[in-house]
Each structure stands twice: as C-alpha cells, then as structure tokens.
Design an enzyme around this catalytic site. Structure first.
Site, PDB file in Angstrom:
ATOM      1  N   LYS A   1       0.815  -1.220   0.000  1.00  0.00           N
ATOM      2  CA  LYS A   1       0.000   0.000   0.000  1.00  0.00           C
ATOM      3  C   LYS A   1       0.846   1.267   0.000  1.00  0.00           C
ATOM      4  O   LYS A   1       0.483   2.271  -0.596  1.00  0.00           O
ATOM      5  CB  LYS A   1      -0.867   0.020   1.248  1.00  0.00           C
ATOM      6  CG  LYS A   1      -2.034  -0.911   1.131  1.00  0.00           C
ATOM      7  CD  LYS A   1      -3.290  -0.267   1.659  1.00  0.00           C
ATOM      8  CE  LYS A   1      -4.483  -1.012   1.097  1.00  0.00           C
ATOM      9  NZ  LYS A   1      -5.199  -1.787   2.042  1.00  0.00           N
ATOM     10  N   ARG A   2       1.961   1.167   0.677  1.00  0.00           N
ATOM     11  CA  ARG A   2       2.803   2.357   0.813  1.00  0.00           C
ATOM     12  C   ARG A   2       3.325   2.831  -0.545  1.00  0.00           C
ATOM     13  O   ARG A   2       3.721   3.970  -0.716  1.00  0.00           O
ATOM     14  CB  ARG A   2       3.850   1.977   1.828  1.00  0.00           C
ATOM     15  CG  ARG A   2       5.235   2.280   1.716  1.00  0.00           C
ATOM     16  CD  ARG A   2       5.939   1.643   2.933  1.00  0.00           C
ATOM     17  NE  ARG A   2       6.498   0.350   2.556  1.00  0.00           N
ATOM     18  CZ  ARG A   2       7.608   0.228   1.867  1.00  0.00           C
ATOM     19  NH1 ARG A   2       8.248   1.300   1.496  1.00  0.00           N
ATOM     20  NH2 ARG A   2       8.070  -0.951   1.550  1.00  0.00           N
TER      21      ARG A   2
END
Ligand code: GLU
Length: 495
Positions: free
Chosen positions: A261-262
């Site tokens: 996600k980062r």
C-alpha cells in the site's frame, strides 16, 4: 480414488492436452494488484489457447476469512472483464473430497494421524529454536504402534492428518518460467493435510481440486514456489499426474521492496474508485512481468490474448510504476468517445465538486466541459479538480498569480482593460473569433504570447495551467469571462 459424485466430474474431465487454468483466491482480504495480475495471466493463457478459465474460492482457512471478500473478488474480475467459464467453486462446500483423499493417503501409508497437543508442538518449537534448528514437526506420531494409536483414538483427542515426507532424496519440478527447481526433502517436515476440525489445509485442498478440476496449468505467484515440492509429492502419493506449473515473478515497488500500500498500490477495486479504466488496468498489469518485445507498451485486450505466452514471462521481478499507470490511463481516457468520457466522468464530477455548485449539474453544460478535460485527465477522479473553476460563479486564487508570467501590475491592468474593450468587438463567442481578436493583441501591446496568454489564463480560470484558453473561454461564456476579467482588474487595483 472413487468419488461419490464421480459422474459430475466426468463432465469436466478433458483430454490431457486441453488447457484448463484456474484462479484460486483465498477470501482473506480484498484482492490487490498482485492477486489480479495472477488472474489476468491465467485468463490470458486460457483465452490464448482457447481453453477454460475456472474460478475457485479457497475458503478453508476459516479463521482468516474476511466477510464480503468474495463479492469484491467477483466484482473486480467482472469490472476487468476477466470472465470465467466455470465456478465459482467453493472449497468449503467440497470438504468430503479432501477428507476422502486424506483417508486414502493414510490407507496407502503416505500420511498418518497426529495427536500431538498444541503445548507439545510449542515445546518442540522452543527446543528447535534453542538448538538453532529449523522449525518443523519432529515426527513424533509418525511411528506410533497400533496399540498407541488405539489408545489415543479412544482418548477422544481429535487428530490432524500429516503427510509423511520422504526423509531423504530430492524433489524436482520443471517450472515453465523458472526452469528446473530442486528441493531437498529433508528440509521439509511432515506437514498437516487435514486439521482436527476436518478442514483441509491449503496444500491438500489445492491439489485435490486441481486434479478433480482437470487443471492443466497452474499459474500462481512466486511465493507459492516453496509449496510446490509438497504438492508434487502429494500428486505422486495419490498416483495423479500433476499439472504444469508456472510461478509468476513478484511485483516490487520502485524502491525494490515487495509491492504494498505504501507504494500507492491499493486494492484493485480502489483503482476503479480512483478513475482508472479497466482497459488501462489490463494493459498495465499485463506488462508486470510479461512483454511482447522490448518496446511495445500499448496493447488491447485482443492483442494481449493473441500474443500472450509464458515464454515471455520474465523470471525476474516486475517493478510497479504508478506514473506509467497514470500515463497509460490517460491514453485510454483520450481514446474514449467524447460521449463515453462524459458518461463515465459525470459521476466523478458530481461527487467531486463542492456542494456550493448547484445540483443537478446541467447535462448540456457538462457535455461542453468534458472535452476540455478529456485532453488532460489522467484519471476520471481528476476531473473535478481539473475543471471545478468552470462551475464556479467566482473564482478564488492568489492575486499574485496574475503577475506570475512576468508582467507588472500596471501593464497587467492596461492589458486587461484593452482585452475587455476588444472582446466587445468579437462577432461571435466561439474559439476562432476569440482567437482572431486576441492573438494579434499580444503583438500590438508588445507583449510575448507567453506573458499575454499567461495573464488571461489566470484572469479567466484562476490557474496557471488549464485547458486551451479559447475553448475554455467559450465554455465559460461571455458573461462569466467579462465578470472574471473585471474581478481581476479590481484585485490588481489594490496591489
Ligand atoms: N489460495 C491461494 C492464493 O490465495 C492459491 C495459490 C495457488 O494458486 O495455488 O493465492
């Protein structure tokens, strides 16, 4: 192995040469880019070979199941047009097949019941850690005597079923992408096939179903490669022919860490919310680990089906590049007809414009606005932010922006005053009349076009970057343009 409903399976059994692939997600979380890339490659492989694409939900890990995930998986596949020919099958509805396979393995001496308590297993683990040994079952129940077995059975302890790993030797698999991969059997311990509640583990359910569903090729993520020797040994023990395996390369973020996600890679369905088109997602994901050659970037769904082959799937990890996805999405957005762009963009516009903008939005005005934005939008979600000024009665901006192209306040004021006079003379309010009036003015006022149009752009839109000026002024309409120009004059008068 006999199956109670063997007849049902006869219907799907195909000659060995026919291609049957499956996508087998576990409903333990919303599918992300990596999951769906596996689905896409499997689907492309099936479609390329005129084979079948099956959908199987591997939902036997009850503890990790996340409610609602199955719907999102189906929704994601439908959105992308990855249609399946069979399924969805649910493993939780097929427990008897796995239980039967486990019994058969015990009967034939390839598996055994293990009665070890959680506490004992934990103790073994601690010991192994102390001695710096790899963790794994120590085989305690592997050689129980008949008497011990019946005692344990009578005690009422619910056993698990473990596979009897060969203690020596090697297992080799011929991966269609990785080539030959060999594992030492001794590094693997006796793994669980069936849990004490009668639910199978991934390994057992997966191979039983791949066999029963006559899967010819298993395409799956690299992280499963280490499970494959177990699977091969299971196939052998059951005297079944294994499918062919193709382990797909990992997807990494730009920093070379596993994609997460980062890196801005979200659940696949979030991409829809963010205004990405399915055709762009398909094209983009296809290039995460596969390529046609070393230059072609844009490929339609049909071209991908035509050209897809495992031979051009790379062995090395693919790198996710958000910028490239945005670029590609922009390309596909511009390929839409103006009507289609407006149709798909309107809900995004409606959602994104502030509530001060009168609703319902005028559909004829929206139709005029959209072509201006189609040229510039990289995602549908960008539409409101690119075009909100077109819907405002008054535009808000920092007055200094008016001078950002290098004019001083005095000449900016004079310029706008002349513009206002000349615009009165425009015969009609269309792009060519506006151009005919305005373009010569720059030279007449001895201004570079950059300074002149830069000033007008900010005065009419409130921004330094906006869609083409004349078209924008046309869509804004004469009245609003005059209003904005007059307000720019007023702003500058107090500078
Ligand atoms: N259920 C596994 C997953 O979620 C399937 C792995 C496989 O394709 O064998 O990825």
């Amino acid at each position: 192995m006999k199956h109670p409903s063997g007849g049902m399976w006869c219907a799907v059994m195909k000659p060995e040469t026919s291609v049957r692939v499956r996508f087998a997600p576990s409903p333990t979380g919303y599918p992300h880019l990596g999951n769906i890339r596996t689905a896409l490659f499997s689907w492309l492989f099936a479609r390329h070979h005129g084979g079948k694409f099956l959908l199987r939900i591997e939902d036997t890990d009850v503890a990790r199941k996340v409610e609602g995930t199955v719907d999102v998986i189906l929704d994601s596949l439908r959105w992308l047009g990855l249609d399946w020919d069979e399924g969805p099958y649910f493993q939780s509805e097929r427990l008897h097949y796995y239980q039967e396979a486990a019994s058969k393995l015990i009967e034939d001496g390839f598996a055994y019941k293990c009665y070890c308590s959680r506490e004992r297993l934990e103790m073994v683990r601690q010991e192994q850690m102390k001695r710096k040994q790899p963790p794994g079952y120590d085989g305690h129940c592997r050689n129980l005597t008949e008497q011990e077995k019946s005692q344990l059975e009578a005690s009422g302890i619910a056993p698990v079923v473990r596979f009897k790993m060969p203690l020596e030797g090697e297992t080799t698999l011929h991966d269609l992408i990785r080539g030959e991969v060999t594992f030492k059997n001794s590094v693997l311990s006796d793994f669980v096939l069936l849990k004490s509640d009668g639910y199978p583990t991934y390994h057992l359910a997966n191979i039983v179903d791949d066999h029963l569903m006559a899967i010819s090729h298993v395409l799956r993520a690299d992280e499963w490669l280490s499970s494959t020797p177990r699977h091969i040994l299971l196939y052998r023990a059951l005297n079944w022919t294994p499918p062919q395996f193709a382990h797909l390369p990992m997807i990494l973020g730009p920093d070379k860490a596993k994609l997460s996600k980062r890196h801005g890679a979200t659940n696949i369905i979030d991409y829809r919310e963010q205004g990405y088109l399915p055709q762009a997602m398909i094209n983009f994901m296809a290039l995460l680990g596969w390529s046609l050659d070393d230059k072609t970037e844009l490929l339609s769904r049909e071209e991908l089906i035509e050209h897809f082959s495992l031979g051009r799937v790379s062995k090395t990890a693919a790198v996710f590049n958000k910028r490239k996805l945005e670029w590609m999405n922009g390309v596909y957005l511009r390929q839409l007809s103006p009507e289609e762009f407006a149709r798909q963009g309107t809900p995004f516009l409606d959602r994104g414009l502030p509530s001060s903008v009168k609703r319902p939005l005028s559909s004829s005005y929206v139709r005029q606005v959209m072509p201006l934005l189609q040229e510039r939008a990289k995602t549908l979600a960008e539409i409101p932010q690119l075009g909100d000024f077109l819907f405002f009665d008054d535009i808000e901006y920092d007055t200094n922006l008016l001078l950002s192209s290098g004019l001083d306040a005095k000449s900016a004021i004079q310029t706008i005053e002349v513009v206002l006079q000349r615009l009165q003379t425009a015969k009609t309010w269309d792009a060519s009349s506006l151009e005919a009036v305005l373009r010569p003015l720059a030279a007449e006022l001895n201004l570079s076009t950059r300074k002149f149009f830069g000033l007008l752009r900010v005065a009419t839109t409130g921004r330094t970057a906006a869609p083409p000026l004349f078209q924008t002024m046309v869509v804004l309409g004469k009245e609003k343009c005059f209003k904005h120009l007059a307000s720019a004059l007023q702003r500058m008068s107090v500078l």
